[in-house]
Design a protein around this motif. Sequence first.
Motif, PDB file in Angstrom:
ATOM      1  N   LEU A   1       0.831  -1.199   0.000  1.00  0.00           N
ATOM      2  CA  LEU A   1       0.000   0.000   0.000  1.00  0.00           C
ATOM      3  C   LEU A   1       0.867   1.250   0.000  1.00  0.00           C
ATOM      4  CD1 LEU A   1      -2.634  -0.939   2.754  1.00  0.00           C
ATOM      5  CD2 LEU A   1      -2.770  -1.334   0.283  1.00  0.00           C
ATOM      6  N   MET A   2       0.488   2.210  -0.834  1.00  0.00           N
ATOM      7  CA  MET A   2       1.089   3.543  -0.722  1.00  0.00           C
ATOM      8  C   MET A   2       0.182   4.295   0.248  1.00  0.00           C
ATOM      9  SD  MET A   2       1.785   6.242  -3.777  1.00  0.00           S
ATOM     10  CE  MET A   2       2.072   7.965  -3.476  1.00  0.00           C
ATOM     11  N   VAL A   3       0.672   4.467   1.477  1.00  0.00           N
ATOM     12  CA  VAL A   3      -0.189   5.028   2.521  1.00  0.00           C
ATOM     13  C   VAL A   3      -0.178   6.553   2.520  1.00  0.00           C
ATOM     14  CG1 VAL A   3      -0.173   3.008   4.029  1.00  0.00           C
ATOM     15  CG2 VAL A   3       1.661   4.678   4.219  1.00  0.00           C
ATOM     16  N   GLU A   4       0.890   7.105   1.951  1.00  0.00           N
ATOM     17  CA  GLU A   4       0.999   8.555   1.737  1.00  0.00           C
ATOM     18  C   GLU A   4       2.189   8.756   0.800  1.00  0.00           C
ATOM     19  OE1 GLU A   4       1.735  10.052   5.720  1.00  0.00           O
ATOM     20  OE2 GLU A   4       3.901   9.824   5.417  1.00  0.00           O
ATOM     21  N   PRO A   5       2.343   9.947   0.197  1.00  0.00           N
ATOM     22  CA  PRO A   5       3.487  10.133  -0.704  1.00  0.00           C
ATOM     23  C   PRO A   5       4.793   9.804   0.014  1.00  0.00           C
ATOM     24  CG  PRO A   5       1.965  11.951  -0.946  1.00  0.00           C
ATOM     25  CD  PRO A   5       1.464  11.124   0.209  1.00  0.00           C
ATOM     26  N   GLY A   6       5.615   8.975  -0.615  1.00  0.00           N
ATOM     27  CA  GLY A   6       6.915   8.629  -0.054  1.00  0.00           C
ATOM     28  C   GLY A   6       6.896   7.431   0.868  1.00  0.00           C
ATOM     29  N   ARG A   7       5.714   6.841   1.138  1.00  0.00           N
ATOM     30  CA  ARG A   7       5.678   5.724   2.098  1.00  0.00           C
ATOM     31  C   ARG A   7       4.878   4.535   1.555  1.00  0.00           C
ATOM     32  NH1 ARG A   7       3.521   4.707   7.536  1.00  0.00           N
ATOM     33  NH2 ARG A   7       2.140   6.484   7.384  1.00  0.00           N
ATOM     34  N   LEU A   8       5.590   3.404   1.395  1.00  0.00           N
ATOM     35  CA  LEU A   8       4.968   2.149   0.956  1.00  0.00           C
ATOM     36  C   LEU A   8       5.004   1.176   2.117  1.00  0.00           C
ATOM     37  CD1 LEU A   8       6.709   1.688  -2.524  1.00  0.00           C
ATOM     38  CD2 LEU A   8       4.314   2.286  -2.151  1.00  0.00           C
ATOM     39  N   GLU A   9       3.886   0.476   2.351  1.00  0.00           N
ATOM     40  CA  GLU A   9       3.852  -0.510   3.441  1.00  0.00           C
ATOM     41  C   GLU A   9       3.189  -1.791   2.984  1.00  0.00           C
ATOM     42  OE1 GLU A   9       2.068   1.214   6.915  1.00  0.00           O
ATOM     43  OE2 GLU A   9       3.745   2.626   7.164  1.00  0.00           O
TER      44      GLU A   9
ATOM     45  N   SER B   1       8.635   4.964  -9.323  1.00  0.00           N
ATOM     46  CA  SER B   1       9.443   5.699  -8.341  1.00  0.00           C
ATOM     47  C   SER B   1       8.977   7.154  -8.282  1.00  0.00           C
ATOM     48  CB  SER B   1      10.936   5.588  -8.675  1.00  0.00           C
ATOM     49  OG  SER B   1      11.249   6.353  -9.803  1.00  0.00           O
ATOM     50  N   GLN B   2       8.478   7.678  -9.415  1.00  0.00           N
ATOM     51  CA  GLN B   2       7.936   9.037  -9.410  1.00  0.00           C
ATOM     52  C   GLN B   2       6.559   9.074  -8.752  1.00  0.00           C
ATOM     53  OE1 GLN B   2       8.296   9.381 -13.649  1.00  0.00           O
ATOM     54  NE2 GLN B   2      10.107  10.675 -13.550  1.00  0.00           N
ATOM     55  N   MET B   3       5.766   8.020  -9.002  1.00  0.00           N
ATOM     56  CA  MET B   3       4.429   7.938  -8.383  1.00  0.00           C
ATOM     57  C   MET B   3       4.533   7.936  -6.861  1.00  0.00           C
ATOM     58  SD  MET B   3       1.627   7.912 -10.121  1.00  0.00           S
ATOM     59  CE  MET B   3       0.480   7.261  -8.911  1.00  0.00           C
ATOM     60  N   VAL B   4       5.510   7.166  -6.360  1.00  0.00           N
ATOM     61  CA  VAL B   4       5.669   7.058  -4.907  1.00  0.00           C
ATOM     62  C   VAL B   4       5.967   8.428  -4.298  1.00  0.00           C
ATOM     63  CG1 VAL B   4       7.158   6.104  -3.091  1.00  0.00           C
ATOM     64  CG2 VAL B   4       6.315   4.635  -4.912  1.00  0.00           C
ATOM     65  N   LYS B   5       6.649   9.276  -5.071  1.00  0.00           N
ATOM     66  CA  LYS B   5       6.968  10.621  -4.573  1.00  0.00           C
ATOM     67  C   LYS B   5       5.769  11.570  -4.682  1.00  0.00           C
ATOM     68  CE  LYS B   5      11.140  10.084  -3.255  1.00  0.00           C
ATOM     69  NZ  LYS B   5      11.301  10.035  -1.788  1.00  0.00           N
ATOM     70  N   GLY B   6       4.663  11.078  -5.272  1.00  0.00           N
ATOM     71  CA  GLY B   6       3.465  11.911  -5.350  1.00  0.00           C
ATOM     72  C   GLY B   6       3.315  12.662  -6.667  1.00  0.00           C
ATOM     73  N   MET B   7       3.883  12.093  -7.766  1.00  0.00           N
ATOM     74  CA  MET B   7       3.841  12.778  -9.059  1.00  0.00           C
ATOM     75  C   MET B   7       2.411  12.988  -9.556  1.00  0.00           C
ATOM     76  SD  MET B   7       5.522  11.572 -12.695  1.00  0.00           S
ATOM     77  CE  MET B   7       4.512  10.103 -12.873  1.00  0.00           C
ATOM     78  N   LEU B   8       1.546  11.996  -9.381  1.00  0.00           N
ATOM     79  CA  LEU B   8       0.179  12.091  -9.886  1.00  0.00           C
ATOM     80  C   LEU B   8      -0.808  11.921  -8.729  1.00  0.00           C
ATOM     81  CD1 LEU B   8       0.297   9.943 -13.164  1.00  0.00           C
ATOM     82  CD2 LEU B   8       0.187  12.433 -12.999  1.00  0.00           C
ATOM     83  N   ASP B   9      -1.991  12.512  -8.902  1.00  0.00           N
ATOM     84  CA  ASP B   9      -3.048  12.424  -7.911  1.00  0.00           C
ATOM     85  C   ASP B   9      -3.577  10.986  -7.866  1.00  0.00           C
ATOM     86  OD1 ASP B   9      -5.179  12.763  -6.244  1.00  0.00           O
ATOM     87  OD2 ASP B   9      -6.303  14.098  -7.575  1.00  0.00           O
ATOM     88  N   THR B  10      -3.506  10.350  -6.701  1.00  0.00           N
ATOM     89  CA  THR B  10      -3.984   8.973  -6.572  1.00  0.00           C
ATOM     90  C   THR B  10      -5.458   8.931  -6.154  1.00  0.00           C
ATOM     91  OG1 THR B  10      -3.268   8.913  -4.282  1.00  0.00           O
ATOM     92  CG2 THR B  10      -1.700   8.087  -5.905  1.00  0.00           C
ATOM     93  N   LYS B  11      -6.089  10.086  -6.028  1.00  0.00           N
ATOM     94  CA  LYS B  11      -7.500  10.178  -5.590  1.00  0.00           C
ATOM     95  C   LYS B  11      -7.687   9.444  -4.260  1.00  0.00           C
ATOM     96  CE  LYS B  11      -9.005  12.420  -9.248  1.00  0.00           C
ATOM     97  NZ  LYS B  11      -8.803  11.859 -10.563  1.00  0.00           N
ATOM     98  N   GLY B  12      -6.775   9.699  -3.350  1.00  0.00           N
ATOM     99  CA  GLY B  12      -6.924   9.142  -2.014  1.00  0.00           C
ATOM    100  C   GLY B  12      -5.880   8.090  -1.667  1.00  0.00           C
TER     101      GLY B  12
END
Length: 350
Positions: free
Chosen positions: A5-13, A41-52
């Motif tokens: 899960l990407m729980v927030e930008p920059g954090r995968l759990e 790797s860009q997505m994890v940094k918050g490149m695009l809106d994940t809609k939540g």
Amino acid sequence: MRALLMVEPGRLEMEEIPVPSVNPGWALVRVVASAAGLFHSQMVKGMLDTKGFPRILGHEIVGEVVEAHSPASPPPGTLVVGDAVVGCGVCEWCVRGDESVCPWMRHLGIDIDGGFSEFALVPEANIFPLPGDIDLREAVMLSSALPCAVHAVRRTGVRSGDRVVVSGAGSIGFAVCQVARAFGATTIVAADVKDNQLAAVSKFVDATLNVAGMDPAEAGKALSALAGASHGVDVAFETAGHIKSVETTIKVLRPSGTTMLMGICDGPTSLTFQNYLGELVRRQLHLVTTFGFTRQDFLIGNRLYVAGRIDLTPLIGPTVGLDEIPQTLDYIREHGTGGKRYVVNVGMPA
Ligand SMILES: [Zn+2]
């Protein structure tokens, strides 16, 4: 099921969560493999809106159908690849079969949960059966570069007899060369500034040219000569995302030829003409852009691959497990991917 899960930008759990229940129009797929690359790797940094959040990334999905309800869906147990582009299905562009420009388009692995997980939901209209004996690492590569190339080639109308230049021999350029050939292009010349990329693509084209240090007019002339097209080529694809490459693909055209702009130039970008009338308008050129693909492109790409017309092996990078994704993305951010896609082994047979 286990899901990253990407729980927030920059954090995968990695977590244990319930298998999602199937809504009408959607199929439940047991994920066999996915892919990881620079995009993630860009997505994890918050490149695009994940809609939540949390969101499960992974837009490339190869898996086995577990549950589907449409009479047209493949039966449970069928190996499928999922098309991640989910058009609204209602708007005029979706009705025309052009869901890649649907204003309400969503995307598995971006704003809908994707394949970094043991199970995933995919619209029934977006699953395409694969032969059971297919190389799973290659099957993962069907999800993105190939349908993008099919979309671009179809938009240019490449046909038998055409002479084609592909500027940029990265993974997209590589796919474009092969798809243009499958659509009938008679002569294909690839240009790049890296000898190793040109060497990799050379078995799929008629000639290659390292254009490092050449100005666009010079490169255009040399590429036309290599294609045997003294008045310029019929179609040129720009896949490098560099302004000099864009200029080259315009210079290399015959009158009334077509340039397909696929690459993404970084930052503010402008094209300059010394003689706007002579270089551009009087030549009656077609400048066309492309982005993404449709289900029709996806279907065509799969058929070309299954028929043995496309070689995806040069795109395949190392294989990693679901729980190795975070450190893999860190590594990719530091060192790049070398033009490859990492294969994520979610449930591949041992
Ligand atoms: Zn739509």
